[in-house]
Design an enzyme around this catalytic site. Sequence first.
Site, short mmCIF file in Angstrom:
data_model
loop_
_atom_site.label_atom_id
_atom_site.label_comp_id
_atom_site.label_asym_id
_atom_site.label_seq_id
_atom_site.Cartn_x
_atom_site.Cartn_y
_atom_site.Cartn_z
N SER A 216 0.83 -1.19 0.00
CA SER A 216 0.00 0.00 0.00
C SER A 216 0.88 1.26 0.00
O SER A 216 1.69 1.43 -0.92
CB SER A 216 -0.94 -0.06 1.21
OG SER A 216 -1.97 0.89 1.10
N ASP A 440 -9.09 -4.18 -5.82
CA ASP A 440 -8.55 -3.59 -4.61
C ASP A 440 -9.21 -2.23 -4.40
O ASP A 440 -9.10 -1.35 -5.24
CB ASP A 440 -7.04 -3.43 -4.75
CG ASP A 440 -6.35 -2.97 -3.47
OD1 ASP A 440 -6.94 -2.19 -2.72
OD2 ASP A 440 -5.19 -3.37 -3.24
N HIS A 468 -7.56 -5.82 -0.41
CA HIS A 468 -6.39 -4.94 -0.49
C HIS A 468 -5.12 -5.76 -0.47
O HIS A 468 -4.91 -6.56 0.45
CB HIS A 468 -6.44 -3.97 0.68
CG HIS A 468 -5.39 -2.90 0.66
ND1 HIS A 468 -4.97 -2.30 -0.51
CD2 HIS A 468 -4.68 -2.32 1.66
CE1 HIS A 468 -4.05 -1.38 -0.21
NE2 HIS A 468 -3.85 -1.39 1.09
#
Length: 499
Positions: A216, A440, A468
């Site tokens: 991320s 996602d 995610h």
Amino acid sequence: MLSGCLYAMIPAASSATPAPSREPVLDGVPAGFEEFYSQTLDWSACTGTDPGDYDCTEVTAPLDWSDPDAGTIELAVIRRAASGGDAIGSLLTNPGGPGASGYDIIAESASYAVGTALSDAYDVIGFDPRGVGRSTAVKCLDAKAMDAYLFDIPADPRGSAGWEAELTARNEKFVDACEANSDGILPYVTTDNAARDMDLLRGVLGDAKLNYLGYSYGTFLGATYAKLFPERVGRLVLDGAIDPSIPALEVGTTQALGFESALRAYMADCLGGSDCPFSGTVDSAMKDLGTLLASVDAAPLRASDGRMLGADSLMTGIIAALYSQENWTYLTRALSEALAGDPEWGFILADFYWGRENGAYLDNSTEAFNAYNCMDYPVDTNQADQDAADALVAEKAPTIAPYWQGVDVCTTWPYPPTGVRERITADGAAPIVVVGTTNDPATPYAWSVSLAEQLSSGVLVTREGEGHTGYNKGNSCVDDAVEAYLVQGTVPEDGLVCS
């Protein structure tokens, strides 16, 4: 912007011998910073973990990477020695955020963070970036004031001048507390500085090149490192990528559409089950969910601790659950109970998002999140762009749209942003593997595609699915590709698609 990475707290279970210390690598050290790269690390058993598996230290870094004499900060580092014996080297990790603790995720579950194959082969390194957690940290409000900041519901109607004024005053109080309590670090809490800190960690750990697994926001940190130090890139995997070239407004807009898409996928799954509180088609169920949100917006639900669950907190809980398909059953429970007038599970999910437990905050992730984003993202939005973005979100994400826009805390931040939004090519770097998941919600797949295309040595691996990030999520194709690269150096086929 919700570029965070939420992770499960799964207990670690392994056995290893503490890793030996290696000599610092001083090649290419910036002039004036030699003493930082040559420091000797004092490793000791970590508090609260099995001392047979982990050791910990602090690394001293410059406050300002443009001035070695401007002061210092401390970086908290945890190391889990390679289970398989001799380590390939160090594998640095970052779980996202910005603001998530890399120290905690390794201490609590190295196997969840990196998987067995990688923890066998590497000395796995978790660290809290500057501003975060156990490192020299951003500090703002106490728990009671933080509750008021996050959960109090404005007296005036949503979107009114009074509503905006109350949220602005709340932001100002938060920002003033951050400035007063953070010991002057706010202007230096940037991804550029954190990437330079990461090179310092590489050097003092004794690695000639950086091996790294970032999730991320950790992909932006890793890509920034590659931009600054392409010749020092070893094996980098960037999972759930952020596109470094797009402005803040586009980030937020794209995420709104991503969460709406994930919410529709959840609703389709819910409608196929026996305990779904909605019925009919996905479209009709989404409208009914919108009605629920409007209802609690008009008449919030009182929880047992006195807090009121309005639409903003319920939406926060929904978003928290959408990070992982495994959380969908909890979302069904929260929505079922909210329809019955019970806010407890809505708050359980919202508290999970904010890192809150039993009235206390477990970390400073919210404070650090704001500190990084306010310094990293230039404020360059005009009203026409804002209006166009609002219209797009209203059209493409109608369930989320009414609760997506608030009052940006960064408009009251005490320091101007120093970050830039630009394409990162990292010319001359070794292959960099980018992993993207097709639905996602937090870091939409298009960002992974874009980053892999920008990087001169980018290699894209696609996980088809929900949730995610993609590695260590039960997809053996993705896991095998990542592990073969990080352990054996085998570069995956560019464009590999894992169903």
